[in-house]
Design a protein around this motif. Structure first.
Motif, PDB file in Angstrom:
ATOM      1  N   MET A   1       0.848  -1.186   0.000  1.00  0.00           N
ATOM      2  CA  MET A   1       0.000   0.000   0.000  1.00  0.00           C
ATOM      3  C   MET A   1       0.885   1.238   0.000  1.00  0.00           C
ATOM      4  O   MET A   1       1.823   1.341   0.803  1.00  0.00           O
ATOM      5  CB  MET A   1      -0.910   0.017   1.227  1.00  0.00           C
ATOM      6  CG  MET A   1      -1.934  -1.115   1.289  1.00  0.00           C
ATOM      7  SD  MET A   1      -3.099  -1.108  -0.079  1.00  0.00           S
ATOM      8  CE  MET A   1      -3.777   0.541   0.057  1.00  0.00           C
ATOM      9  N   MET A   2       0.596   2.164  -0.892  1.00  0.00           N
ATOM     10  CA  MET A   2       1.368   3.392  -0.975  1.00  0.00           C
ATOM     11  C   MET A   2       0.775   4.413   0.001  1.00  0.00           C
ATOM     12  O   MET A   2      -0.413   4.716  -0.054  1.00  0.00           O
ATOM     13  CB  MET A   2       1.338   3.932  -2.407  1.00  0.00           C
ATOM     14  CG  MET A   2       2.355   5.007  -2.690  1.00  0.00           C
ATOM     15  SD  MET A   2       2.305   5.566  -4.425  1.00  0.00           S
ATOM     16  CE  MET A   2       3.003   4.150  -5.273  1.00  0.00           C
ATOM     17  N   THR A   3       1.584   4.918   0.910  1.00  0.00           N
ATOM     18  CA  THR A   3       1.130   5.929   1.865  1.00  0.00           C
ATOM     19  C   THR A   3       1.998   7.179   1.711  1.00  0.00           C
ATOM     20  O   THR A   3       3.155   7.102   1.288  1.00  0.00           O
ATOM     21  CB  THR A   3       1.216   5.419   3.315  1.00  0.00           C
ATOM     22  OG1 THR A   3       2.591   5.139   3.636  1.00  0.00           O
ATOM     23  CG2 THR A   3       0.399   4.157   3.504  1.00  0.00           C
ATOM     24  N   PHE A   4       1.407   8.298   2.089  1.00  0.00           N
ATOM     25  CA  PHE A   4       2.095   9.578   1.915  1.00  0.00           C
ATOM     26  C   PHE A   4       2.446  10.167   3.270  1.00  0.00           C
ATOM     27  O   PHE A   4       1.851   9.822   4.297  1.00  0.00           O
ATOM     28  CB  PHE A   4       1.237  10.516   1.078  1.00  0.00           C
ATOM     29  CG  PHE A   4       0.927   9.942  -0.278  1.00  0.00           C
ATOM     30  CD1 PHE A   4       1.836  10.056  -1.317  1.00  0.00           C
ATOM     31  CD2 PHE A   4      -0.249   9.244  -0.507  1.00  0.00           C
ATOM     32  CE1 PHE A   4       1.580   9.509  -2.558  1.00  0.00           C
ATOM     33  CE2 PHE A   4      -0.524   8.683  -1.747  1.00  0.00           C
ATOM     34  CZ  PHE A   4       0.395   8.817  -2.771  1.00  0.00           C
ATOM     35  N   HIS A   5       3.398  11.081   3.293  1.00  0.00           N
ATOM     36  CA  HIS A   5       3.982  11.547   4.549  1.00  0.00           C
ATOM     37  C   HIS A   5       3.013  12.392   5.382  1.00  0.00           C
ATOM     38  O   HIS A   5       3.239  12.605   6.563  1.00  0.00           O
ATOM     39  CB  HIS A   5       5.265  12.333   4.269  1.00  0.00           C
ATOM     40  CG  HIS A   5       6.353  11.484   3.675  1.00  0.00           C
ATOM     41  ND1 HIS A   5       6.977  10.474   4.371  1.00  0.00           N
ATOM     42  CD2 HIS A   5       6.909  11.472   2.440  1.00  0.00           C
ATOM     43  CE1 HIS A   5       7.876   9.893   3.614  1.00  0.00           C
ATOM     44  NE2 HIS A   5       7.857  10.465   2.423  1.00  0.00           N
ATOM     45  N   ASN A   6       1.944  12.852   4.754  1.00  0.00           N
ATOM     46  CA  ASN A   6       0.973  13.642   5.521  1.00  0.00           C
ATOM     47  C   ASN A   6      -0.102  12.772   6.152  1.00  0.00           C
ATOM     48  O   ASN A   6      -1.079  13.273   6.686  1.00  0.00           O
ATOM     49  CB  ASN A   6       0.322  14.704   4.631  1.00  0.00           C
ATOM     50  CG  ASN A   6      -0.453  14.089   3.469  1.00  0.00           C
ATOM     51  OD1 ASN A   6      -0.289  12.895   3.184  1.00  0.00           O
ATOM     52  ND2 ASN A   6      -1.269  14.888   2.819  1.00  0.00           N
ATOM     53  N   GLU A   7       0.063  11.446   6.093  1.00  0.00           N
ATOM     54  CA  GLU A   7      -0.919  10.558   6.698  1.00  0.00           C
ATOM     55  C   GLU A   7      -0.223   9.429   7.446  1.00  0.00           C
ATOM     56  O   GLU A   7       0.825   8.940   7.025  1.00  0.00           O
ATOM     57  CB  GLU A   7      -1.844   9.957   5.632  1.00  0.00           C
ATOM     58  CG  GLU A   7      -1.114   9.076   4.632  1.00  0.00           C
ATOM     59  CD  GLU A   7      -2.023   8.525   3.548  1.00  0.00           C
ATOM     60  OE1 GLU A   7      -2.132   7.296   3.434  1.00  0.00           O
ATOM     61  OE2 GLU A   7      -2.608   9.346   2.818  1.00  0.00           O
ATOM     62  N   THR A   8      -0.767   9.036   8.578  1.00  0.00           N
ATOM     63  CA  THR A   8      -0.268   7.898   9.334  1.00  0.00           C
ATOM     64  C   THR A   8      -1.451   7.053   9.759  1.00  0.00           C
ATOM     65  O   THR A   8      -2.602   7.506   9.737  1.00  0.00           O
ATOM     66  CB  THR A   8       0.497   8.346  10.598  1.00  0.00           C
ATOM     67  OG1 THR A   8      -0.433   8.977  11.510  1.00  0.00           O
ATOM     68  CG2 THR A   8       1.626   9.316  10.252  1.00  0.00           C
ATOM     69  N   PHE A   9      -1.179   5.815  10.162  1.00  0.00           N
ATOM     70  CA  PHE A   9      -2.256   4.940  10.609  1.00  0.00           C
ATOM     71  C   PHE A   9      -2.959   5.506  11.841  1.00  0.00           C
ATOM     72  O   PHE A   9      -4.186   5.471  11.951  1.00  0.00           O
ATOM     73  CB  PHE A   9      -1.708   3.544  10.922  1.00  0.00           C
ATOM     74  CG  PHE A   9      -2.739   2.617  11.498  1.00  0.00           C
ATOM     75  CD1 PHE A   9      -3.743   2.072  10.702  1.00  0.00           C
ATOM     76  CD2 PHE A   9      -2.731   2.300  12.853  1.00  0.00           C
ATOM     77  CE1 PHE A   9      -4.700   1.230  11.232  1.00  0.00           C
ATOM     78  CE2 PHE A   9      -3.687   1.452  13.400  1.00  0.00           C
ATOM     79  CZ  PHE A   9      -4.681   0.905  12.582  1.00  0.00           C
ATOM     80  N   LEU A  10      -2.182   6.070  12.766  1.00  0.00           N
ATOM     81  CA  LEU A  10      -2.777   6.611  13.989  1.00  0.00           C
ATOM     82  C   LEU A  10      -3.654   7.815  13.688  1.00  0.00           C
ATOM     83  O   LEU A  10      -4.717   8.004  14.293  1.00  0.00           O
ATOM     84  CB  LEU A  10      -1.683   6.976  14.994  1.00  0.00           C
ATOM     85  CG  LEU A  10      -0.811   5.820  15.489  1.00  0.00           C
ATOM     86  CD1 LEU A  10       0.164   6.309  16.552  1.00  0.00           C
ATOM     87  CD2 LEU A  10      -1.656   4.674  16.033  1.00  0.00           C
ATOM     88  N   ASP A  11      -3.217   8.630  12.740  1.00  0.00           N
ATOM     89  CA  ASP A  11      -4.023   9.774  12.329  1.00  0.00           C
ATOM     90  C   ASP A  11      -5.331   9.309  11.704  1.00  0.00           C
ATOM     91  O   ASP A  11      -6.411   9.834  12.002  1.00  0.00           O
ATOM     92  CB  ASP A  11      -3.233  10.629  11.335  1.00  0.00           C
ATOM     93  CG  ASP A  11      -3.972  11.903  10.954  1.00  0.00           C
ATOM     94  OD1 ASP A  11      -4.476  12.587  11.866  1.00  0.00           O
ATOM     95  OD2 ASP A  11      -4.046  12.213   9.760  1.00  0.00           O
ATOM     96  N   THR A  12      -5.236   8.302  10.837  1.00  0.00           N
ATOM     97  CA  THR A  12      -6.443   7.731  10.214  1.00  0.00           C
ATOM     98  C   THR A  12      -7.366   7.128  11.267  1.00  0.00           C
ATOM     99  O   THR A  12      -8.589   7.292  11.225  1.00  0.00           O
ATOM    100  CB  THR A  12      -6.049   6.647   9.188  1.00  0.00           C
ATOM    101  OG1 THR A  12      -5.213   7.224   8.187  1.00  0.00           O
ATOM    102  CG2 THR A  12      -7.282   6.052   8.529  1.00  0.00           C
ATOM    103  N   LEU A  13      -6.779   6.459  12.244  1.00  0.00           N
ATOM    104  CA  LEU A  13      -7.563   5.834  13.307  1.00  0.00           C
ATOM    105  C   LEU A  13      -8.348   6.879  14.089  1.00  0.00           C
ATOM    106  O   LEU A  13      -9.546   6.704  14.356  1.00  0.00           O
ATOM    107  CB  LEU A  13      -6.613   5.066  14.239  1.00  0.00           C
ATOM    108  CG  LEU A  13      -7.200   3.979  15.134  1.00  0.00           C
ATOM    109  CD1 LEU A  13      -7.817   2.865  14.309  1.00  0.00           C
ATOM    110  CD2 LEU A  13      -6.107   3.409  16.038  1.00  0.00           C
ATOM    111  N   ARG A  14      -7.704   7.970  14.446  1.00  0.00           N
ATOM    112  CA  ARG A  14      -8.395   9.029  15.181  1.00  0.00           C
ATOM    113  C   ARG A  14      -9.553   9.603  14.372  1.00  0.00           C
ATOM    114  O   ARG A  14     -10.647   9.829  14.901  1.00  0.00           O
ATOM    115  CB  ARG A  14      -7.412  10.153  15.543  1.00  0.00           C
ATOM    116  CG  ARG A  14      -6.484   9.847  16.698  1.00  0.00           C
ATOM    117  CD  ARG A  14      -5.819  11.115  17.226  1.00  0.00           C
ATOM    118  NE  ARG A  14      -5.108  11.834  16.170  1.00  0.00           N
ATOM    119  CZ  ARG A  14      -3.843  11.583  15.824  1.00  0.00           C
ATOM    120  NH1 ARG A  14      -3.175  10.639  16.446  1.00  0.00           N
ATOM    121  NH2 ARG A  14      -3.267  12.278  14.862  1.00  0.00           N
ATOM    122  N   LYS A  15      -9.311   9.813  13.079  1.00  0.00           N
ATOM    123  CA  LYS A  15     -10.341  10.407  12.238  1.00  0.00           C
ATOM    124  C   LYS A  15     -11.521   9.460  12.030  1.00  0.00           C
ATOM    125  O   LYS A  15     -12.685   9.852  12.170  1.00  0.00           O
ATOM    126  CB  LYS A  15      -9.755  10.793  10.875  1.00  0.00           C
ATOM    127  CG  LYS A  15      -8.781  11.953  10.921  1.00  0.00           C
ATOM    128  CD  LYS A  15      -8.196  12.207   9.543  1.00  0.00           C
ATOM    129  CE  LYS A  15      -7.187  13.341   9.570  1.00  0.00           C
ATOM    130  NZ  LYS A  15      -6.555  13.526   8.224  1.00  0.00           N
TER     131      LYS A  15
END
Length: 289
Positions: A265-279
């Motif tokens: 999976m390609m992820t970008f530096h402005n996103e993290t799993f923890l950030d996604t989890l919170r949202k």
């Protein structure tokens, strides 16, 4: 760069994202290929011709999925073990895997051109059964989870479970989910399973509506070989691999283990799993937090 575009929806929102995407890709001279079935539904609205594909090969640099997480799960069946990174544009609802919004498409393409991204390798599960089954044999792996469940009955089933050839227990329940870390935020979570970070070397066994209240989700090493046998009042039961469903006879030996390849999976530096989890789980929306 050669890019594949896949979607399983023909609604207005995926089409709008597709129009933005192909415009940006063409501006930067990408070679664009659109999945043939999807293209048939949208070709008249695009007002321009594109190459199509039905199967992928290693010549593709990456695949872009337009939809929700379910669309990415379908895309995985095309990518298989080709090591083609997947980028997810979210036009669905929750989106733990598909995290790029429509207004972020151009930034994401520029990040790909500048190699300003990271690759998150995701564990898959493979399944083997000791009976002939075309649905399973044609695509015997899953990114999120493999689950066994009852069929044509409201009665519970018994799922006899072994870990590395050692008897664990017999779950008396509606079924049992074996989930990867990626799938821990899906079906398993809705049945009370824990959230597991994507890079954890773990799997989780989550019973579905167990009769015994002492039956709880169990986290195990991802090197564990899991063997299941299902029994119940009906002669058959269901097994699901992500969103794909097959029917098996009771007492069929089901062997589940970590697949020999991963999905990138390609992820970008402005996103993290923890950030996604919170949202996605709305952590912090409670003002007391």
């Amino acid at each position: 760069m050669k890019v594949a575009i896949f979607s399983q929806f023909q609604k207005k929102k995926p089409l709008a994202s597709l129009e933005v995407l192909v415009k940006v890709l063409k501006e930067h001279n990408f070679k664009i290929f659109i999945e043939a079935t999807f293209y048939k539904h949208v070709s008249k609205k695009l007002n321009q011709e594109f190459n199509t594909f039905t199967d992928l090969d290693s010549s593709f640099d990456f695949l872009i999925s337009i939809g929700g997480d379910g669309t990415i799960l379908r895309a995985v069946t095309l990518v298989r073990d080709l090591n083609i990174p997947i980028v997810g544009i979210n036009t669905g609802r929750l989106g733990f895997l598909a995290t790029i919004q429509q207004d972020q498409i151009e930034d994401a393409v520029l990040a790909i051109i500048n190699k300003d991204y990271q690759i998150s390798e995701r564990t898959l599960l493979s399944i083997d059964v000791n009976e002939e089954n075309k649905e399973i044999q044609s695509c015997n792996f899953a990114l999120n989870e493999i689950a066994v469940s009852r069929k044509n009955t409201t009665s519970m089933i018994t799922v006899e479970t072994e870990l590395n050839d050692e008897y664990l227990t017999s779950y008396w329940s509606d079924g049992l989910i074996i989930s990867t870390p990626t799938g821990s935020t899906g079906y398993s979570l809705s049945c009370g399973g824990p959230v597991i970070t994507p890079n954890a070397a773990s799997l989780v066994l989550t019973p579905i509506a167990p009769h015994n209240l002492s039956a709880r989700p169990l986290v195990i090493e991802d090197s564990t070989v899991i063997k299941l046998k299902v029994d119940g009042r009906e002669k058959k039961h269901l097994v699901s691999l992500d969103s794909r469903i097959a029917t098996l006879n009771n007492n069929t030996l089901i062997t589940i283990k970590k697949a020999p390849f991963t999905i990138k999976m390609m992820t970008f530096h402005n996103e993290t799993f923890l950030d996604t989890l919170r949202k996605k789980l709305l952590w912090g929306e409670d003002k007391r937090n």
